[in-house]
Design a protein around this motif. Structure first.
Motif, PDB file in Angstrom:
ATOM      1  N   PRO A  86       0.811  -1.225   0.000  1.00 20.84           N
ATOM      2  CA  PRO A  86       0.000   0.000   0.000  1.00 20.84           C
ATOM      3  C   PRO A  86       0.843   1.274   0.000  1.00 20.84           C
ATOM      4  O   PRO A  86       1.971   1.283   0.502  1.00 20.84           O
ATOM      5  N   ALA A  87       0.265   2.341  -0.555  1.00 25.62           N
ATOM      6  CA  ALA A  87       0.878   3.673  -0.478  1.00 25.62           C
ATOM      7  C   ALA A  87       0.618   4.249   0.918  1.00 25.62           C
ATOM      8  O   ALA A  87      -0.055   3.623   1.739  1.00 25.62           O
ATOM      9  N   ALA A  88       1.144   5.433   1.168  1.00 23.23           N
ATOM     10  CA  ALA A  88       0.942   6.081   2.468  1.00 23.23           C
ATOM     11  C   ALA A  88      -0.552   6.297   2.727  1.00 23.23           C
ATOM     12  O   ALA A  88      -1.294   6.609   1.811  1.00 23.23           O
ATOM     13  N   SER A  89      -0.988   6.073   3.954  1.00 27.06           N
ATOM     14  CA  SER A  89      -2.399   6.273   4.319  1.00 27.06           C
ATOM     15  C   SER A  89      -2.487   7.199   5.517  1.00 27.06           C
ATOM     16  O   SER A  89      -1.542   7.329   6.282  1.00 27.06           O
ATOM     17  N   GLU A  90      -3.664   7.782   5.675  1.00 30.27           N
ATOM     18  CA  GLU A  90      -3.975   8.511   6.902  1.00 30.27           C
ATOM     19  C   GLU A  90      -4.441   7.471   7.912  1.00 30.27           C
ATOM     20  O   GLU A  90      -5.332   6.681   7.614  1.00 30.27           O
ATOM     21  N   TYR A  91      -3.855   7.477   9.087  1.00 33.48           N
ATOM     22  CA  TYR A  91      -4.314   6.538  10.096  1.00 33.48           C
ATOM     23  C   TYR A  91      -5.120   7.258  11.164  1.00 33.48           C
ATOM     24  O   TYR A  91      -4.789   8.376  11.560  1.00 33.48           O
ATOM     25  N   ALA A  92      -6.157   6.588  11.638  1.00 30.55           N
ATOM     26  CA  ALA A  92      -6.919   7.120  12.767  1.00 30.55           C
ATOM     27  C   ALA A  92      -6.042   7.054  14.010  1.00 30.55           C
ATOM     28  O   ALA A  92      -5.076   6.296  14.063  1.00 30.55           O
ATOM     29  N   ASP A  93      -6.402   7.843  15.002  1.00 27.49           N
ATOM     30  CA  ASP A  93      -5.629   7.868  16.227  1.00 27.49           C
ATOM     31  C   ASP A  93      -6.126   6.737  17.140  1.00 27.49           C
ATOM     32  O   ASP A  93      -7.170   6.856  17.762  1.00 27.49           O
ATOM     33  N   VAL A  94      -5.403   5.625  17.160  1.00 23.22           N
ATOM     34  CA  VAL A  94      -5.780   4.509  18.028  1.00 23.22           C
ATOM     35  C   VAL A  94      -4.722   4.415  19.127  1.00 23.22           C
ATOM     36  O   VAL A  94      -3.577   4.045  18.865  1.00 23.22           O
ATOM     37  N   VAL A  95      -5.100   4.777  20.328  1.00 24.55           N
ATOM     38  CA  VAL A  95      -4.103   4.864  21.402  1.00 24.55           C
ATOM     39  C   VAL A  95      -3.877   3.493  22.029  1.00 24.55           C
ATOM     40  O   VAL A  95      -4.807   2.881  22.562  1.00 24.55           O
ATOM     41  N   THR A  96      -2.656   2.998  21.938  1.00 26.49           N
ATOM     42  CA  THR A  96      -2.322   1.710  22.556  1.00 26.49           C
ATOM     43  C   THR A  96      -1.069   1.834  23.417  1.00 26.49           C
ATOM     44  O   THR A  96      -0.499   0.837  23.843  1.00 26.49           O
ATOM     45  N   PHE A  97      -0.651   3.086  23.619  1.00 28.94           N
ATOM     46  CA  PHE A  97       0.538   3.291  24.443  1.00 28.94           C
ATOM     47  C   PHE A  97       0.167   4.148  25.640  1.00 28.94           C
ATOM     48  O   PHE A  97      -0.556   5.135  25.513  1.00 28.94           O
ATOM     49  N   ASP A  98       0.676   3.746  26.787  1.00 29.94           N
ATOM     50  CA  ASP A  98       0.415   4.497  28.011  1.00 29.94           C
ATOM     51  C   ASP A  98       1.740   4.714  28.734  1.00 29.94           C
ATOM     52  O   ASP A  98       2.454   3.758  29.046  1.00 29.94           O
ATOM     53  N   GLN A  99       2.055   5.980  28.958  1.00 30.98           N
ATOM     54  CA  GLN A  99       3.358   6.320  29.548  1.00 30.98           C
ATOM     55  C   GLN A  99       3.519   5.729  30.956  1.00 30.98           C
ATOM     56  O   GLN A  99       4.588   5.276  31.331  1.00 30.98           O
ATOM     57  N   VAL A 100       2.423   5.735  31.712  1.00 29.40           N
ATOM     58  CA  VAL A 100       2.497   5.210  33.084  1.00 29.40           C
ATOM     59  C   VAL A 100       2.887   3.725  33.061  1.00 29.40           C
ATOM     60  O   VAL A 100       3.736   3.264  33.827  1.00 29.40           O
ATOM     61  N   THR A 101       2.282   2.969  32.131  1.00 27.82           N
ATOM     62  CA  THR A 101       2.631   1.546  32.001  1.00 27.82           C
ATOM     63  C   THR A 101       4.097   1.410  31.632  1.00 27.82           C
ATOM     64  O   THR A 101       4.838   0.608  32.215  1.00 27.82           O
ATOM     65  N   SER A 102       4.486   2.204  30.642  1.00 33.02           N
ATOM     66  CA  SER A 102       5.856   2.133  30.155  1.00 33.02           C
ATOM     67  C   SER A 102       6.864   2.434  31.264  1.00 33.02           C
ATOM     68  O   SER A 102       7.934   1.822  31.328  1.00 33.02           O
ATOM     69  N   ASP A 103       6.505   3.375  32.138  1.00 30.13           N
ATOM     70  CA  ASP A 103       7.423   3.791  33.210  1.00 30.13           C
ATOM     71  C   ASP A 103       7.389   2.873  34.440  1.00 30.13           C
ATOM     72  O   ASP A 103       8.210   3.036  35.342  1.00 30.13           O
ATOM     73  N   LEU A 104       6.435   1.944  34.486  1.00 31.88           N
ATOM     74  CA  LEU A 104       6.325   1.075  35.666  1.00 31.88           C
ATOM     75  C   LEU A 104       7.636   0.346  35.939  1.00 31.88           C
ATOM     76  O   LEU A 104       8.195  -0.287  35.066  1.00 31.88           O
ATOM     77  N   LYS A 105       8.087   0.410  37.162  1.00 36.07           N
ATOM     78  CA  LYS A 105       9.325  -0.274  37.543  1.00 36.07           C
ATOM     79  C   LYS A 105       9.012  -1.731  37.878  1.00 36.07           C
ATOM     80  O   LYS A 105       7.918  -2.055  38.333  1.00 36.07           O
ATOM     81  N   VAL A 106      10.002  -2.566  37.670  1.00 33.81           N
ATOM     82  CA  VAL A 106       9.862  -3.981  38.003  1.00 33.81           C
ATOM     83  C   VAL A 106       9.424  -4.139  39.467  1.00 33.81           C
ATOM     84  O   VAL A 106       8.563  -4.967  39.785  1.00 33.81           O
ATOM     85  N   GLU A 107      10.002  -3.327  40.329  1.00 38.69           N
ATOM     86  CA  GLU A 107       9.678  -3.406  41.762  1.00 38.69           C
ATOM     87  C   GLU A 107       8.173  -3.220  42.009  1.00 38.69           C
ATOM     88  O   GLU A 107       7.595  -3.878  42.875  1.00 38.69           O
TER      89      GLU A 107
END
Lengths: 452, 435
Positions: free
Chosen positions: B89-110
Motif C-alpha cells: 500500500p501507499a501512504a495512508s492517513e491513520y486514525a488515532d488509536v491509542v495503545t501506548f500508556d506512559q504510566v505503564t511504560s514507566d512502571l518499575k519492576v519493583e
C-alpha cells in the motif's frame, strides 16, 4: 564464543550464573491448496543469562551480543530482588564438551530448488487421487547451534538439526468438512522427506472416507490405540505428571506422587530419556549442562522415577535426570519430556481386540492436552470394534480420561513398539519442543469418548 | 538504516517492504505462593519481503549486522516464491488509536513485584489449602513498517497482564481455577479478580454428578473464548475462503446464525491488546462487522488473500518476525443480549454451566466441530448450581448450536484482553460422562 561467555561469567556475586548463546537458521516451504503459500529463510542470533541468588531466579534474554555484560548484571540484580531462601541445585559435575550434531542426512546439503521440487511431488500425490477441496503441505528444517557456559566450570557447544513435515487433505460436501493429516519429524535426517509417499497418497482417500462416515455415540468404550496414538497417550496421560516442577512445591501432590505408588498393572513399564539415541527428543546434555539419561518412570506398574531439573532434583532429594530444556534462547529451561515410551509386552493386536463386543479402535493423532488430573487426546482415524474385529470407519474422535485411574484401566500391552516423531510439545508458553513418544498397541477399558 | 535497506532491496526487486520490531518485556512469576523469578526479555529483528515478476521473496533475521545476508536470502527465494498480484500500500492517513500508556511504560519492576506479591499474599491468606501461582508482565513493543510504495508507519504499544492459577489437591481429586486480565494501561482490578475466584470456588465446593445427553449448555465468557470462538472465526479467514474450505463460502449476506448474534472485529478500540492504527502490512484498521444480526457480513483478508479472492484487504494482516503476514482477527467484540447471567441459570431444570475447557481446538475445527473435556464446569439443577462436574466431555458444531441460541447474556466481559463477549446458552450440545 567460549572466551566471550567465560569472561562474561567472571567477577560477579551470585550463587549461580549460566549463559547461553545461539545461532539459528531455518528454512520453510508451505503450500496451501495447489499453490505455494510461502517460502522463507530466516536466521537468528541471541542469547540469555540466568542467575540464581538465595534461591531466587533472574533471567535476561537479548539479541545484541555486545550487551552481554550488562545483561549478566541485570539477571543478577533481578535474582537478588527475588531471593530470600537458600540456593539449592543438585550436583552436576562440570563438563567441557564439544558435541557435533547428530546427522544422518543434512538438509543444508540439499539445495532449496530440490526441497521445492520434492514438495511439488507430494502436492501431485495429494491432488492425483480422488477430488478434494483443498490441501496443506508444510516443510521446515532448522539448524540450532548452542554455546553454553556456567559459573561452575561447565562449557558445552552443541548443535541440533530438526526436520519437520506436515500434510493434510480437506474434503467437503456442502457445509460439511473433514480433514485427514499427517505429521512427521526427525533429528538430523532429511531422508524422512523421501519416505512419506504412501501416507500422503492415502490422505485424500481418508478425508473422503471421514466425510461419508457417521459420528460415534459419545460415552465409555473399551478402546484400542495404535502405537502412534498410544505414544501421544503416554505423553499426555502420564508424562506431564512425571515432570517434577509440577510436583516439587505442592505438598499434597508430593504425597500423591510418592515413589512406590501403584499406577497400573505389572505389564506397565514407562521410560523417558534423551539418552535413547537417534530420536527427536535425543541430546547429549540438557540446557543446564546435565548429561542426558534414561529414566524409568513406571516399572511393573509402580512409580519409580521422575523428570528433573537441577533445582527440582535438589528440592526433592533426588538425582538430576537431564530434562531441563528450552525451545530457544528467549526462554529459561524448564522440566520437559524427551523420548517417552511404553515398553512392549507380549500381546498381538488380535489378542487385544479379542472379546471386545463393541469398542473403538483409534489410529494416528491430531493433538493432546493435560491438566495433570484430566487429559484429552484426539485420534487421526477411528473405527468401531465389533465382536473382536476392526469394523466400520467413524469420524475421528477425541478421548479423555483421568490420569490416576486410566493407567489402572490399561489392561493390554502389545508387542509391536513403534515411535511417533511428529508434532511437538507445549508447556509454559514454550512450543513446539521436539519430543518423541512411542508405544506398542494398548487397550484401555472404560475410556471416555466424545461424540454425538 | 531501514531506508538504506529498502534502497538496497529495490535494486533486485520491483517492490520491497521492511518490517522491524523491537520489544522489551518483563515477566515476573510467582510459584507455590511466593515470588520465583524476574525476567527481562529484550528482542529485536527485521523482516524483508520483496516482489519481483509477480513472485514473493521473504527473509528475516535478529542479527542486525547481517543486512546483506537478509537481502541475499530473500532474493534467493524469489524463483520459488508464491505468485502474487498484490501491491504494497501507499501512504495512508491513520486514525488515532491509542495503545501506548506512559504510566505503564514507566512502571518499575519493583512495582510489578509488589502488585503481584500483594495479590498472592491475599489469595494465600484467604485460601491456605490452595497452591497459588501467578504471572505479572509488562511489555513495550515498537513496530516500524516501510515499503517502496510510500508507506511509512510506526507504532508503540504498551501492555500489562496478570494471570493466576490456583490448584487444590485432595488425594487424586484436583481443582484448577484461573483468572486473568490484560490491557495497555495499569487499570487492573484486583478486587474483581478476587471476587471472581471466590465465586468459582464457592460453586466448585462440592462435586456433583454431571447432567448428560443433549442438554442446554451455558458458556461463560471464558468458555465462549475457549471452545466456540476458534471454530467459528476460522470460517471467516480469507485463507479458508480462497481455498473454498470454509463452510461460509457463498454465504456472504445470508442469515446463517441466530439474529440476536452480532460479532465485530474492532482494532480501533483504545487501550486494548490487539488494537492498533494499522495492520501488519500498513493497511488502516477499521471496525469490521463479521456477523450482523446473524447475517454473514464480511470475511477477513490480508493483501495476498484479498488479491487471490478479488477482494480488498480488511486490514487483518497479522505477523511475527519470522513469518509472512497471514489474515487473523484482531479484537473480537460480540454485542450483548438481554438475559442476565443469573436468569440464564435460573431458567433451567437441568443444564451444564462451563467455565473452562481442556483440549479445545483439536479435531475438525474447519467444519465448525468442537469436542473437549470440561476443565471447570458445574451442574445446574432446578435453576441452581449444585456443584462442579468431573470426567465430562462436550461435543457439537458451532454453526448448528449458534443458529438458534437459547439466550444471550446482557453482561459483557473482556477475556484474554482482546475478546469482549457475553455468556451464551445453547441447546444441541452433546454431553457425555463416565458412568
Amino acid at each position: 564464543m567460549r572466551d566471550l561467555i567465560e569472561s562474561a561469567l567472571k567477577g560477579h556475586n551470585a550463587d549461580y550464573i549460566e549463559i547461553r548463546i545461539e545461532d539459528t537458521e531455518t528454512t520453510n516451504i508451505s503450500f496451501l491448496g495447489r499453490e505455494l503459500d510461502s517460502i522463507g529463510h530466516s536466521t537468528g542470533k541471541g542469547g540469555n543469562v540466568r542467575a540464581c541468588v538465595k534461591g531466587g531466579w533472574g533471567f535476561a534474554s537479548f539479541n545484541d551480543l555486545d550487551s552481554i555484560r550488562s545483561k549478566v548484571e541485570q539477571a543478577i540484580s533481578q535474582a537478588r530482588m527475588v531471593g530470600n531462601e537458600k540456593t539449592e541445585l543438585a550436583e552436576a559435575a562440570p563438563v567441557i564438551a564439544i558435541v557435533p550434531p547428530h546427522i544422518i542426512s543434512d538438509p543444508a546439503d540439499v539445495p532449496l530448488s530440490e526441497k521445492h521440487r520434492i514438495m511439488e511431488e507430494y502436492l501431485d500425490l495429494l491432488w492425483g487421487g480422488p477430488e478434494i477441496q483443498t490441501s496443506s503441505l508444510r516443510y521446515s528444517d532448522g539448524h540450532r547451534r548452542m554455546f553454553y557456559g556456567n559459573s561452575q566450570g561447565t562449557y558445552i557447544e552443541q548443535a541440533r538439526i530438526d526436520v519437520n513435515f506436515w500434510a493434510s487433505a480437506v474434503a467437503r460436501n456442502g457445509g460439511d468438512i473433514q480433514q485427514a493429516s499427517i505429521s512427521m519429524g526427525s533429528l538430523g535426517d532429511f531422508g524422512l522427506i523421501h519416505r512419506m509417499q504412501s501416507e500422503v497418497a492415502e490422505l485424500p482417500h481418508k478425508a473422503l472416507e471421514f466425510l461419508a462416515a457417521p459420528q460415534v455415540q459419545g460415552g465409555e468404550y473399551t478402546v484400542v490405540l495404535d502405537p502412534v496414538l498410544a505414544g501421544v497417550f503416554v505423553h499426555e496421560a502420564f508424562g506431564h505428571l512425571s515432570e517434577a516442577d509440577h510436583v516439587y512445591e505442592n505438598p499434597k501432590l508430593r504425597e500423591v506422587m510418592v515413589m512406590g505408588r501403584r499406577f497400573g498393572g505389572e505389564h506397565l513399564n514407562i521410560v523417558d530419556g534423551a539418552k535413547i539415541p537417534d530420536l527427536r527428543g535425543s541430546y547429549q546434555y540438557d540446557e543446564e549442562g546435565v548429561e542426558a539419561q534414561r529414566t524409568d518412570l513406571i516399572r511393573e506398574g509402580v512409580l519409580v522415577g521422575r523428570l528433573h531439573s537441577r533445582e527440582t532434583a535438589a528440592k526433592m532429594g533426588e538425582k538430576p535426570s537431564g530434562n531441563a530444556r528450552a525451545i530457544g534462547y528467549q526462554h529459561p529451561p524448564i522440566v520437559r519430556m524427551t523420548n517417552t515410551i511404553i515398553e512392549p509386552g507380549e500381546a498381538t493386536l488380535d489378542d487385544l481386540l479379542e472379546g471386545i463386543k463393541e469398542g473403538v479402535y483409534c489410529k494416528n493423532w491430531y493433538g493432546g492436552m493435560t491438566s495433570m488430573e484430566q487429559f484429552t487426546f484426539s485420534a487421526g482415524e477411528t473405527y468401531m470394534i465389533r465382536d473382536g474385529k476392526i469394523a466400520e470407519t467413524v469420524r475421528p474422535v477425541m478421548l479423555s480420561g483421568n490420569v490416576f485411574s486410566t493407567l489402572e484401566n490399561l489392561d493390554g500391552v502389545g508387542n509391536d513398539l513403534e515411535m511417533n516423531e511428529g508434532g511437538g510439545c507445549g508447556k509454559g508458553g514454550q512450543s513446539p519442543l521436539p519430543v518423541s513418544n512411542g508405544s506398542p498397541h494398548i487397550r484401555l477399558r472404560n475410556c471416555l469418548v466424545g461424540g454425538a | 538504516m531501514l531506508e538504506d535497506l529498502l534502497t538496497q532491496a529495490l535494486k533486485q526487486a520491483d517492490q520491497a517492504e521492511i518490517f522491524q520490531v523491537s520489544s522489551l518485556s518483563t515477566p515476573i512469576s510467582f510459584e507455590a505462593n511466593r515470588l520465583k523469578s524476574v525476567e527481562a526479555r529484550d528482542s529485536s529483528g527485521v523482516a524483508l519481503r520483496i516482489i519481483k515478476n509477480g513472485r514473493i521473496g521473504f527473509s528475516s533475521t535478529t542479527d542486525m549486522s547481517d543486512m546483506d545476508g537478509l537481502v541475499a536470502r530473500a532474493v534467493e527465494m524469489l524463483p520459488f516464491g508464491a505468485k502474487t498480484s498484490m501491491n504494497f500500500p501507499a501512504a495512508s492517513e491513520y486514525a488515532d488509536v491509542v495503545t501506548f500508556d506512559q504510566v505503564t511504560s514507566d512502571l518499575k519492576v519493583e512495582a510489578l513485584v509488589e502488585a503481584g506479591s500483594k495479590l498472592i499474599d491475599k489469595l494465600h491468606a484467604d485460601w491456605p489449602d490452595i497452591v497459588w501461582s501467578a504471572g505479572v508482565s509488562k511489555s513495550v513493543s515498537s513496530t516500524t513498517l516501510l515499503n517502496s510504495n510510500g508507506c511509512h508507519a510506526e507504532e508503540t504499544t504498551s501492555a500489562i497482564g496478570i494471570g493466576m492459577e490456583g490448584t487444590l489437591v485432595k488425594d487424586t481429586d484436583m481443582l484448577f481455577v484461573f483468572e486473568g486480565q490484560s490491557t495497555c494501561r495499569p487499570t487492573i482490578d484486583t478486587d474483581a479478580i478476587i471476587a471472581s475466584i471466590e465465586r468459582k470456588l464457592n460453586w466448585a465446593e462440592h462435586v456433583a454428578p454431571p447432567p448428560t445427553g443433549s442438554i442446554p449448555v451455558i458458556f461463560t465468557p471464558n468458555a465462549v473464548a475457549d471452545l466456540l470462538l476458534e471454530p467459528l472465526l476460522e470460517g471467516f479467514n480469507g485463507r479458508n475462503i480462497v481455498q473454498s474450505s470454509s463452510p461460509l463460502i457463498e454465504k456472504l449476506g445470508t442469515l446463517v446464525l441466530d439474529p440476536r448474534l452480532s460479532v465485530w472485529d474492532d482494532p480501533t478500540l483504545p487501550f486494548i491488546s490487539g488494537s492498533g492504527a494499522f495492520d501488519g502490512e500498513g493497511i488502516p484498521s477499521s471496525r469490521l462487522p463479521l456477523i450482523k444480526q446473524g447475517v454473514i457480513a464480511n470475511f477477513i483478508y490480508d493483501l495476498q488473500t484479498a488479491a487471490q479472492a478479488g477482494a480488498r484487504s480488511t486490514g487483518n494482516a497479522h505477523r511475527g518476525l519470522g513469518s509472512q503476514p497471514s489474515p487473523d482477527t484482531s479484537v473480537i467484540v460480540i454485542d450483548p443480549g438481554d438475559t442476565l447471567f443469573a436468569d440464564m441459570i435460573a431458567g433451567y431444570p437441568k443444564a451444564l454451566l462451563v467455565e473452562s475447557f481442556l483440549g479445545a481446538g483439536q479435531g475438525n475445527t474447519l467444519g465448525g466441530d468442537f469436542s473437549a473435556n470440561v476443565l471447570l464446569g458445574y451442574a445446574v439443577e432446578n435453576g441452581k448450581i449444585i456443584g462442579r462436574v468431573k470426567d465430562t466431555m462436550v461435543a457439537g458444531n458451532v454453526y448448528t448450536i449458534l443458529k438458534d441460541i437459547e439466550a444471550l447474556g446482557s453482561e459483557l466481559e473482556w477475556v484474554d484482553g482482546s475478546l469482549r463477549t457475553p455468556a451464551i446458552s445453547c441447546t444441541g450440545v452433546s454431553v457425555s460422562s463416565k458412568a
